[in-house]
Write an enzyme that holds these catalytic residues in place. Structure first.
Site, short mmCIF file in Angstrom:
data_model
loop_
_atom_site.label_atom_id
_atom_site.label_comp_id
_atom_site.label_asym_id
_atom_site.label_seq_id
_atom_site.Cartn_x
_atom_site.Cartn_y
_atom_site.Cartn_z
N GLU A 1 -9.75 -1.93 5.16
CA GLU A 1 -10.36 -1.55 6.44
C GLU A 1 -11.66 -2.34 6.66
OE1 GLU A 1 -8.78 0.17 8.50
OE2 GLU A 1 -8.18 2.14 7.83
N ASP B 1 0.81 -1.22 0.00
CA ASP B 1 0.00 0.00 0.00
C ASP B 1 0.85 1.28 0.00
OD1 ASP B 1 0.91 -0.51 2.59
OD2 ASP B 1 -1.07 -0.81 3.43
N HIS C 1 -7.32 -4.61 10.21
CA HIS C 1 -7.04 -4.37 8.80
C HIS C 1 -5.75 -5.06 8.36
CE1 HIS C 1 -4.82 -0.32 9.73
NE2 HIS C 1 -3.92 -1.23 9.47
N ASN D 1 -7.73 -2.67 14.27
CA ASN D 1 -9.11 -2.97 13.88
C ASN D 1 -9.17 -4.17 12.94
OD1 ASN D 1 -8.09 -1.97 11.52
ND2 ASN D 1 -9.47 -0.22 11.37
C1 F6R Z 1 1.50 -1.44 6.22
C2 F6R Z 1 0.15 -1.95 6.31
C3 F6R Z 1 -0.65 -1.94 7.55
C4 F6R Z 1 0.14 -2.27 8.81
C5 F6R Z 1 -0.74 -2.21 10.05
C6 F6R Z 1 0.02 -2.48 11.30
O1 F6R Z 1 2.01 -1.56 4.91
O2 F6R Z 1 -0.32 -2.35 5.31
O3 F6R Z 1 -1.70 -2.86 7.42
O4 F6R Z 1 0.70 -3.53 8.68
O5 F6R Z 1 -1.34 -0.94 10.13
O6 F6R Z 1 0.93 -1.44 11.52
P1 F6R Z 1 2.02 -1.51 12.68
O7 F6R Z 1 2.94 -2.62 12.31
O8 F6R Z 1 2.70 -0.17 12.62
O9 F6R Z 1 1.29 -1.76 13.93
#
Ligand code: F6R
Length: 250
Positions: free
Chosen positions: A143, A67, A138, A136
């Site tokens: 989302e 992403d 994701h 959440n």
């Molecule tokens: C990042 C991504 C997100 C993160 C998620 C967890 O490329 O796609 O889904 O993996 O938000 O983020 P952290 O590891 O910072 O808790």
């Protein structure tokens, strides 16, 4: 699903890096699906150390990232292209032309999603897809929603994701409100999925994803249908799963 339970973030990173390293050694021209965020930083540091020690060769590796924030150029220090360059690509012998991150500044974000999806199709399924998980549930920026979205698409970030990511920006106002993300289609097509989770903030999401119903309200729950998932976590993140009776090792 195989669950690797470790004592802390460092041990989780080492265990997950070993899975990724094994993939690179077994297939030096692997397609690696990569993630940003706090969770994989330790894993990337271990891969960098492996490359510097001469154990890992990235010269024939191709990468596809999950992403990118809409509106941020790759030179912005919070863009995911910048993150990948600084946390991995600049430190290993990868051909930067084989690293792929959706563009956050394409004039037509929808057309950029279509270009990225066509690229994913052309490269074929990732040999391994690395994922972190949002609080959440994701994955990528898929989302919670009332349906799963398969192709790469533009998303509106939820208030909870904006709040969680505000720690990297001067204020929550500066967090982009939209992102481009791989959909669950390419994630589910990956031959293996490696999920990294750490800390008590993730415990509820991990439990909901892997010991609850399969629902787009918890996007990671779709992984219950993937035939080869490795979940690497520390005890704090896996506690809910252990309570729910899921078998863990490590
Ligand atoms: C990042 C991504 C997100 C993160 C998620 C967890 O490329 O796609 O889904 O993996 O938000 O983020 P952290 O590891 O910072 O808790």
């Amino acid at each position: 699903m195989r669950v690797i339970c470790t004592n802390n973030y460092e041990a989780m990173s080492r265990a997950a890096a070993a899975v990724m390293a094994a993939q690179i050694i077994a297939k030096p021209d692997s397609v690696l699906g990569l993630a940003t965020g706090s969770s994989p930083i330790g894993l990337y540091q271990d891969l960098i150390a492996g490359c510097k020690a001469g154990d890992l060769d990235f010269s024939r590796i191709t990468t596809v990232n999950l992403d990118e924030y809409a509106g941020l150029p790759g030179t912005h220090d919070q863009s995911y292209r910048y993150f990948m360059d600084h946390n991995l690509f600049d430190h290993v012998n990868i051909d930067i032309a084989r690293t792929n991150v959706p563009s956050g500044v394409a004039p037509d974000p929808q057309a950029e999603c279509e270009r990225y999806e066509a690229l994913l199709r052309k490269l074929g399924p990732a040999d391994i897809q690395l994922l972190g998980m949002g609080r959440n549930g994701h994955i990528g920026f898929n989302e919670p929603d009332d349906h799963f979205t398969a192709p790469t698409h533009v998303v509106e970030l939820t208030a909870s994701t904006i709040e969680a990511n505000a720690r990297f920006f001067a204020s929550a106002d500066q967090v982009p409100k939209k992102a481009l993300t791989m959909g669950v289609g390419a994630i589910m097509r990956a031959k293996r999925v490696l999920v990294v989770v750490s800390g008590p903030d993730k415990a509820q999401a991990v439990r909901d994803a892997f010991a609850g119903p399969i629902t787009p309200q918890v996007p990671a729950s779709i992984l219950q249908l993937h035939p080869d998932v490795v979940l690497a976590g520390d005890k704090a993140a896996l506690e809910g799963l252990i309570e729910a009776g899921v078998s863990v090792c490590g």
